[in-house]
Write a protein that holds these residues in place. Sequence first.
Motif, short mmCIF file in Angstrom:
data_model
loop_
_atom_site.label_atom_id
_atom_site.label_comp_id
_atom_site.label_asym_id
_atom_site.label_seq_id
_atom_site.Cartn_x
_atom_site.Cartn_y
_atom_site.Cartn_z
N TYR A 1 0.83 -1.20 0.00
CA TYR A 1 0.00 0.00 0.00
C TYR A 1 0.87 1.26 0.00
CZ TYR A 1 -3.58 3.36 1.37
OH TYR A 1 -4.42 4.44 1.41
N ASN A 2 1.95 1.25 0.77
CA ASN A 2 2.87 2.39 0.78
C ASN A 2 3.42 2.66 -0.62
OD1 ASN A 2 2.54 2.62 3.54
ND2 ASN A 2 4.40 1.47 4.03
N THR A 3 3.77 1.58 -1.31
CA THR A 3 4.32 1.71 -2.66
C THR A 3 3.26 2.24 -3.63
OG1 THR A 3 5.84 -0.11 -2.24
CG2 THR A 3 5.44 0.47 -4.54
N LEU A 4 2.03 1.74 -3.49
CA LEU A 4 0.94 2.19 -4.36
C LEU A 4 0.70 3.70 -4.19
CD1 LEU A 4 -1.58 1.77 -6.19
CD2 LEU A 4 -2.86 1.22 -4.10
N VAL A 5 0.60 4.14 -2.95
CA VAL A 5 0.30 5.55 -2.68
C VAL A 5 1.41 6.45 -3.17
CG1 VAL A 5 0.00 7.25 -0.85
CG2 VAL A 5 -1.23 5.08 -0.73
N THR A 6 2.66 6.12 -2.87
CA THR A 6 3.77 6.98 -3.27
C THR A 6 3.93 7.00 -4.79
OG1 THR A 6 5.25 5.09 -2.84
CG2 THR A 6 5.07 6.78 -1.13
N THR A 7 3.66 5.89 -5.45
CA THR A 7 3.75 5.87 -6.91
C THR A 7 2.65 6.71 -7.53
OG1 THR A 7 4.70 3.63 -6.87
CG2 THR A 7 3.75 4.38 -8.95
N ASP A 8 1.44 6.62 -6.98
CA ASP A 8 0.31 7.33 -7.54
C ASP A 8 0.40 8.84 -7.30
OD1 ASP A 8 -2.52 6.91 -8.73
OD2 ASP A 8 -2.88 8.25 -7.04
N LEU A 9 0.88 9.24 -6.13
CA LEU A 9 0.89 10.66 -5.77
C LEU A 9 2.22 11.36 -6.07
CD1 LEU A 9 -1.08 10.62 -2.40
CD2 LEU A 9 -1.92 11.13 -4.69
N ALA A 10 3.22 10.61 -6.53
CA ALA A 10 4.51 11.23 -6.84
C ALA A 10 4.40 12.37 -7.85
CB ALA A 10 5.51 10.17 -7.32
#
Length: 611
Positions: free
Chosen positions: A484-493
């Motif tokens: 989930y951390n990876t998903l969020v940071t990838t999406d909001l980068a």
Amino acid sequence: MAVEGLAEGAMSPVLAFALVGGLGVGSQWLAWRLRMPAIVLMLLAGILIGPVLGVFNPARDVGPLLQPMIAIAVAIILFEGGMTLNFHSLNDAAVGVKRLVFLGAPLGWMTSTLALHYVAGLSWESAAVFGGIMIVTGPTVIAPLLRTSRLAKRPAALLQWEAIVNDPIGALAAVLAFEVVLVLNTATAVNVAIADLVIGIAVATALGGAAGLGLSRAFRRAWVPEFMKVPVLFGLLLGVFGLSDEVLHESGLLAVTIMGIVIANANLPSYTEMRRFKEHATVLLVSGVFILLAAGLNVERLALLDWSAVAFVLLVILVARPASVFISLLGSGIPFREQLLVALTGPRGVVLVAVAGLFGDRLLNLGFEDAALIGPLAFALVSFSVVLHGFTLAPFARWLGLAGAETPGVIVLGGSNWTTAFAEALKKADVPVLMIDPNFGHLRAARTAGIATFTGDILSEAAEQRLEFVSYATLLAATDNDAYNTLVTTDLAPEFGREHVYQIKREAAASKRHQLPSTLGGRQFGPDETHAKLEQMINDGWGFRITRLTEEFTFDDWRAKRPDAHLIARIASNGTIKLISKDEEVNGAPGVRILALRQQDEPRESQPPAA
């Protein structure tokens, strides 16, 4: 001989495009570094290489392709703007947007026409045509201003929707006024003019709507492969613009705007990728068009301006624009300070200059000599409004309390003992902090400590609508779910900037089977520890502490005294914070505060998050 004289000193079109592209991107980068409005630097760059130095003359160096290029660029810019207009983003701004479009546009047309006739001295015919064009407030200017000024959601939505929707309306208002002038001054029949106008608007609306719906259906049913989606989008966009403009000049702007709005509200899975690509293209096009228009200024026509032009510009910005906004928003329920911000924010952009120049020449051909003033007046209004709002919008919005905090804050994703302790340390350092977790109980300790919280998913539509992300510049994904951390940071980068998005070390990061590509996820958060380890450290008595560096107590002194401390962040003297990745060098100037995780004398009792 005349052709040879015209070509003398001309640069090749390829070199001209390279010059415009380099100056446009360079101006935007320099503006970012200097924290200045990019449009101001683009205008200065265009004027410098054009009228001042004479290095570049668009009419000479680009030739007959200049006007079609500007027209297509404006169409793409408006289409991209339309793609940002998702009806879900309106919320409580819907009433204000409707009033600004249906009431504000006619009022703006009327007040602008009066100012042009009585102050600038134009005839009623020229004033009516140019007044219609002045309805536009310029998405080419509003978008960069909103990006840098970090306005609150509702005033930002009001300005963005008004600018994009009113742009094609302003162009069509000019067409309408010109058709009336044409009927009164030529043998053109009234019924023919009305039929042309109605047919043109109907065709533009039908083309834009049909193209948007057809493209959405084709993409959703996988009739177009993924790698072909953006090319198909561009091809269809140009076709719609060209066909509509062939039926009625300037109606193509309406068609592509409607097409963009339809696609924005179609909930396409690939919408985000398409929009980001369009945003990148728009950045290049905006800078290029501004430099082309500034470099192509007609100095002889500018010399026609006198003090009445100054009075006209001031009257439009300080009287005509506020009057139309306040009247249209009367009784809307929008707070006065938001109305004031919108009323005093009306920058004009490239659409105004491009369309004004076109209709100015048409009126000149009909025998209206005062129409020679339309182009210079348009450029004077654009230049003054861009410089004024470029430098004043952000401080004015902050003064009204309608902008993000002057000190950009941090969003911490995940509620636990160590994230709560981290947020408490940031709060003590006067750094705005927001904690987000889907579990209400995980945020209990943060709420008790007076920290701002949001219960829900940061990627949800509710979070997008309710949270003022403009107040936060840094994101730390610190839940116990690495995926989930990876998903969020990838999406909001792309939204925060990749250099401002962090996540904690993954549990299985050392294993080659679990190592992810560098394109996924955020930067690693300060300590080289996982969520479980950080939680254990807090329970074992570690804590976050802030130390201010001075000339007597330097960073080297701090490191020598605390060799085992984990460096977390650097807080500058102006309050801005930067999380420090592992092994990253730190600028330890006097006045800087160091936030670190270090062992305390007294252990802290274990406090697992509530379920």
